[in-house]
Write a protein that holds these residues in place. Sequence first.
Motif, mmCIF file in Angstrom:
data_model
loop_
_atom_site.group_PDB
_atom_site.id
_atom_site.type_symbol
_atom_site.label_atom_id
_atom_site.label_comp_id
_atom_site.label_asym_id
_atom_site.label_seq_id
_atom_site.Cartn_x
_atom_site.Cartn_y
_atom_site.Cartn_z
ATOM 1 N N ALA A 269 4.557 -6.993 -4.410
ATOM 2 C CA ALA A 269 6.025 -7.041 -4.030
ATOM 3 C C ALA A 269 6.446 -5.884 -4.714
ATOM 4 O O ALA A 269 7.367 -5.168 -4.186
ATOM 5 C CB ALA A 269 6.653 -8.334 -4.304
ATOM 6 N N GLY A 270 6.246 -5.805 -6.080
ATOM 7 C CA GLY A 270 6.921 -4.688 -6.629
ATOM 8 C C GLY A 270 6.411 -3.285 -6.279
ATOM 9 O O GLY A 270 7.233 -2.629 -6.166
ATOM 10 N N CYS A 271 5.229 -3.338 -5.862
ATOM 11 C CA CYS A 271 4.599 -1.829 -5.363
ATOM 12 C C CYS A 271 5.246 -1.709 -4.074
ATOM 13 O O CYS A 271 5.668 -0.426 -3.664
ATOM 14 C CB CYS A 271 3.199 -1.843 -5.515
ATOM 15 N N LEU A 272 5.277 -2.550 -3.049
ATOM 16 C CA LEU A 272 5.887 -2.453 -2.036
ATOM 17 C C LEU A 272 7.298 -1.972 -1.921
ATOM 18 O O LEU A 272 7.774 -1.128 -1.242
ATOM 19 C CB LEU A 272 5.567 -3.457 -0.998
ATOM 20 N N SER A 273 8.285 -2.534 -2.915
ATOM 21 C CA SER A 273 9.402 -2.352 -2.896
ATOM 22 C C SER A 273 9.767 -1.046 -3.696
ATOM 23 O O SER A 273 10.691 -0.341 -3.135
ATOM 24 C CB SER A 273 10.169 -3.515 -4.002
ATOM 25 N N ALA A 274 8.866 -0.924 -4.441
ATOM 26 C CA ALA A 274 8.929 0.791 -5.160
ATOM 27 C C ALA A 274 8.792 1.827 -4.090
ATOM 28 O O ALA A 274 9.360 2.893 -4.102
ATOM 29 C CB ALA A 274 8.167 0.838 -6.436
ATOM 30 N N SER A 275 7.595 1.578 -3.179
ATOM 31 C CA SER A 275 7.460 2.484 -2.273
ATOM 32 C C SER A 275 8.583 2.486 -1.172
ATOM 33 O O SER A 275 8.600 3.933 -0.837
ATOM 34 C CB SER A 275 6.052 2.319 -1.469
ATOM 35 N N GLY A 276 9.072 1.683 -1.034
ATOM 36 C CA GLY A 276 10.172 1.680 0.067
ATOM 37 C C GLY A 276 11.324 2.506 -0.294
ATOM 38 O O GLY A 276 11.944 3.371 0.192
ATOM 39 N N LEU B 5 4.616 8.420 -4.758
ATOM 40 C CA LEU B 5 3.935 7.480 -3.772
ATOM 41 C C LEU B 5 2.585 7.611 -3.918
ATOM 42 O O LEU B 5 1.729 6.410 -4.046
ATOM 43 C CB LEU B 5 4.322 7.681 -2.452
ATOM 44 N N ILE B 6 2.029 8.769 -4.620
ATOM 45 C CA ILE B 6 0.582 8.930 -4.963
ATOM 46 C C ILE B 6 0.041 7.951 -6.194
ATOM 47 O O ILE B 6 -0.890 7.283 -5.818
ATOM 48 C CB ILE B 6 0.265 10.410 -5.118
ATOM 49 N N PRO B 7 0.817 8.007 -7.341
ATOM 50 C CA PRO B 7 0.183 7.228 -8.321
ATOM 51 C C PRO B 7 0.398 5.673 -8.201
ATOM 52 O O PRO B 7 -0.156 4.709 -8.407
ATOM 53 C CB PRO B 7 0.809 7.463 -9.641
ATOM 54 N N LEU B 8 1.528 5.421 -7.319
ATOM 55 C CA LEU B 8 1.891 4.143 -6.947
ATOM 56 C C LEU B 8 0.793 3.534 -6.114
ATOM 57 O O LEU B 8 0.359 2.190 -6.293
ATOM 58 C CB LEU B 8 3.278 3.884 -6.265
ATOM 59 N N GLY B 9 0.557 4.274 -5.066
ATOM 60 C CA GLY B 9 -0.564 3.527 -4.236
ATOM 61 C C GLY B 9 -1.924 3.557 -4.718
ATOM 62 O O GLY B 9 -2.724 2.526 -4.598
ATOM 63 N N VAL B 10 -2.190 4.083 -5.831
ATOM 64 C CA VAL B 10 -3.453 4.285 -6.490
ATOM 65 C C VAL B 10 -3.554 2.923 -7.482
ATOM 66 O O VAL B 10 -4.383 2.187 -7.486
ATOM 67 C CB VAL B 10 -3.586 5.569 -7.518
ATOM 68 N N THR B 11 -2.362 2.866 -8.073
ATOM 69 C CA THR B 11 -1.990 1.586 -8.777
ATOM 70 C C THR B 11 -2.374 0.280 -8.006
ATOM 71 O O THR B 11 -2.897 -0.654 -8.404
ATOM 72 C CB THR B 11 -0.537 1.815 -9.358
ATOM 73 N N ALA B 12 -1.567 0.242 -6.747
ATOM 74 C CA ALA B 12 -1.886 -0.867 -6.012
ATOM 75 C C ALA B 12 -3.396 -1.204 -5.432
ATOM 76 O O ALA B 12 -3.813 -2.261 -5.456
ATOM 77 C CB ALA B 12 -0.994 -0.876 -4.632
ATOM 78 N N SER B 13 -3.862 -0.181 -5.258
ATOM 79 C CA SER B 13 -5.298 -0.366 -5.047
ATOM 80 C C SER B 13 -6.135 -0.800 -6.527
ATOM 81 O O SER B 13 -7.037 -1.739 -5.911
ATOM 82 C CB SER B 13 -6.165 0.947 -4.437
ATOM 83 N N ILE C 122 -0.386 4.406 1.188
ATOM 84 C CA ILE C 122 0.689 4.996 0.722
ATOM 85 C C ILE C 122 0.561 6.087 -0.169
ATOM 86 O O ILE C 122 1.294 6.927 -0.040
ATOM 87 C CB ILE C 122 1.302 3.750 -0.282
ATOM 88 N N SER C 123 -0.690 6.153 -1.053
ATOM 89 C CA SER C 123 -1.051 7.502 -1.783
ATOM 90 C C SER C 123 -1.298 8.602 -0.767
ATOM 91 O O SER C 123 -0.777 9.716 -0.995
ATOM 92 C CB SER C 123 -2.365 7.301 -2.466
ATOM 93 N N PHE C 124 -1.913 8.546 0.256
ATOM 94 C CA PHE C 124 -2.231 9.497 1.322
ATOM 95 C C PHE C 124 -0.876 10.043 2.122
ATOM 96 O O PHE C 124 -0.688 11.177 2.096
ATOM 97 C CB PHE C 124 -3.112 9.053 2.540
#
Length: 142
Positions: A36-43, A54-62, A133-135
Amino acid sequence: MSENKSTIGLEYAGKWFEFHANQRQDVFKIFFLFCAGCLSASGFFIEKQFYIALIPLGVTASFLSLIFWLLDRRTRKLIELGEESYRHFWECVGLPLERCPVYQASATSYWDFRYKHAYALTFIGTALAGLAISFYGLTKSW
């Protein structure tokens, strides 16, 4: 083995199973909080057009998906140990195996949808969403 020791073993195996099953649920709840935190931050970053974040955020989620999947595998093994012990002590006490809850649960159809399937789909979906998200961040920031 004496019946008294078998009864104590049965109780202990049941508590072992219950503890680790609850632990598995709790770890999955924490994973959902991270998702939820990652999705909220990406939004937020998409709204503010701060695509590079978004690049480090998506990598963090993965990466979190991988870590929590490994934790889930370990906890699932501990639950299986509790099930095996429970089944063993159930028989030692002299109770009929066909009435054992663990035996009955494992005797269901191969195609039954179980928690492990739901968890695996969630971990895979989150990992793929993180890569997407990273892509997206990578393509929009260039």
